[in-house]
Scaffold this motif. Structure first.
Motif, PDB file in Angstrom:
ATOM      1  N   VAL A   5       0.828  -1.207   0.000  1.00 28.80           N
ATOM      2  CA  VAL A   5       0.000   0.000   0.000  1.00 28.80           C
ATOM      3  C   VAL A   5       0.854   1.244   0.000  1.00 28.80           C
ATOM      4  O   VAL A   5       0.641   2.187  -0.752  1.00 28.80           O
ATOM      5  N   ALA A   8       2.662   2.160  -3.138  1.00 33.22           N
ATOM      6  CA  ALA A   8       1.804   2.748  -4.169  1.00 33.22           C
ATOM      7  C   ALA A   8       1.357   4.144  -3.816  1.00 33.22           C
ATOM      8  O   ALA A   8       0.534   4.727  -4.502  1.00 33.22           O
ATOM      9  N   GLY A   9       1.921   4.709  -2.746  1.00 28.73           N
ATOM     10  CA  GLY A   9       1.411   5.974  -2.245  1.00 28.73           C
ATOM     11  C   GLY A   9       1.790   7.190  -3.043  1.00 28.73           C
ATOM     12  O   GLY A   9       1.246   8.264  -2.830  1.00 28.73           O
ATOM     13  N   CYS A  11       2.033  10.117  -5.785  1.00 28.53           N
ATOM     14  CA  CYS A  11       1.070  10.715  -6.698  1.00 28.53           C
ATOM     15  C   CYS A  11       1.599  12.062  -7.107  1.00 28.53           C
ATOM     16  O   CYS A  11       2.468  12.622  -6.474  1.00 28.53           O
ATOM     17  N   LEU A 171      -4.629   4.052   4.186  1.00 28.36           N
ATOM     18  CA  LEU A 171      -4.537   5.098   3.174  1.00 28.36           C
ATOM     19  C   LEU A 171      -5.756   5.002   2.276  1.00 28.36           C
ATOM     20  O   LEU A 171      -6.320   3.911   2.093  1.00 28.36           O
ATOM     21  N   PRO A 173      -8.205   4.325  -0.691  1.00 26.87           N
ATOM     22  CA  PRO A 173      -8.098   3.477  -1.886  1.00 26.87           C
ATOM     23  C   PRO A 173      -7.814   4.290  -3.149  1.00 26.87           C
ATOM     24  O   PRO A 173      -7.168   3.789  -4.072  1.00 26.87           O
ATOM     25  N   ASN A 174      -8.285   5.529  -3.188  1.00 26.11           N
ATOM     26  CA  ASN A 174      -8.044   6.424  -4.315  1.00 26.11           C
ATOM     27  C   ASN A 174      -6.602   6.924  -4.252  1.00 26.11           C
ATOM     28  O   ASN A 174      -6.272   7.862  -3.521  1.00 26.11           O
ATOM     29  N   ARG A 175      -5.733   6.306  -5.017  1.00 21.11           N
ATOM     30  CA  ARG A 175      -4.302   6.613  -4.930  1.00 21.11           C
ATOM     31  C   ARG A 175      -3.994   8.058  -5.308  1.00 21.11           C
ATOM     32  O   ARG A 175      -3.029   8.639  -4.811  1.00 21.11           O
ATOM     33  N   ARG A 178      -3.787  10.288  -2.176  1.00 25.87           N
ATOM     34  CA  ARG A 178      -2.959   9.931  -1.024  1.00 25.87           C
ATOM     35  C   ARG A 178      -1.987  11.029  -0.617  1.00 25.87           C
ATOM     36  O   ARG A 178      -1.767  11.267   0.572  1.00 25.87           O
ATOM     37  N   CYS A 179      -1.384  11.699  -1.582  1.00 28.03           N
ATOM     38  CA  CYS A 179      -0.446  12.770  -1.231  1.00 28.03           C
ATOM     39  C   CYS A 179      -1.158  13.880  -0.466  1.00 28.03           C
ATOM     40  O   CYS A 179      -0.681  14.356   0.570  1.00 28.03           O
ATOM     41  N   VAL A 207       5.158   8.136   1.512  1.00 30.38           N
ATOM     42  CA  VAL A 207       4.134   8.644   0.598  1.00 30.38           C
ATOM     43  C   VAL A 207       4.576   9.966  -0.014  1.00 30.38           C
ATOM     44  O   VAL A 207       4.528  10.162  -1.231  1.00 30.38           O
TER      45      VAL A 207
END
Length: 220
Positions: A5, A8-9, A11, A171, A173-175, A178-179, A207
């Protein structure tokens, strides 16, 4: 799973508004400096026990802290929803649409009394309680619970899955969000002096390393 997870943080960063995310409206200008830099201002300590925590320790729900004769919940709904309608003669939001929910990216319809929209404390009250808020006076806790910086309208099911998780444990789900989400948590904790655990701080850095230009949202 957590490592995946967090990996993939990353963005892309963009101009942040009052909700701390690109492309949203309804807030002040971004505070100076980046969220990544601001992580360094956060105190690292262990999580204290949850003993004594109750929602009532942060005041009754949705008080009118800004004295505009509207409860905080309706203030946030008005800020974050589109196509808003009000109850006759007051500021109570009856219907509206949450377009591009920050946690899921979906569009969610708000209907008072059977809503699928929650107002989330980005830094959960229970999390804050275990990281400093237990020692605050009531006035400070009420301010924290009703601070627009710490409140966003979100999909109710996603919010309930989050619970009182911090960056290390949950975090969106909508990547793409996340930032901005982590930047807002940093801003709230920095503003109120809420500390972070070592795992939480490391997760924030991982992230925000993927979007180092993300600014602190306005109000921080």
């Amino acid at each position: 799973m957590l490592a995946a997870v967090l990996a993939a943080g990353g963005c892309s960063a963009g101009p942040a508004d009052g909700r701390g995310e690109p492309g949203r409206t309804g807030g002040g200008p971004a505070a100076g400096g980046s969220a990544l830099t601001a992580v360094g201002d956060l105190t690292v300590k262990g999580r204290a026990p949850r003993t004594g925590y109750e929602r009532a320790e942060f005041g009754s729900s949705w008080v009118d802290t800004d004295r505009n004769r509207c409860g905080t919940r309706d203030d946030i709904l008005k800020r974050d929803l589109t196509d808003v309608s009000f109850r006759d003669g007051d500021c109570v939001v009856v219907t509206g649409t949450l377009t591009d929910d920050p946690y899921t990216g979906r569009t969610v319809r708000f209907v008072r009394g059977r809503s699928k929209v929650d107002i989330d404390h980005v830094v959960a009250l229970s999390d804050a309680w275990q990281k400093g808020a237990r020692g605050w006076d009531r006035k400070r806790r009420v301010a924290f619970a009703n601070d627009p910086l710490n409140l966003i309208a979100v999909d109710a099911s996603a919010n309930r899955r989050k619970g009182d998780g911090d960056t290390a444990t949950w975090l969106p789900p909508n990547r793409a969000y996340r930032c901005a989400y982590v930047a807002r948590q940093v801003a709230v904790k920095r503003k109120y002096g809420v500390w972070v655990t070592r795992a939480e701080k490391d997760a924030m850095v991982r992230v925000l390393d993927g979007c180092p230009g993300t600014p602190l949202p306005g109000g921080a």
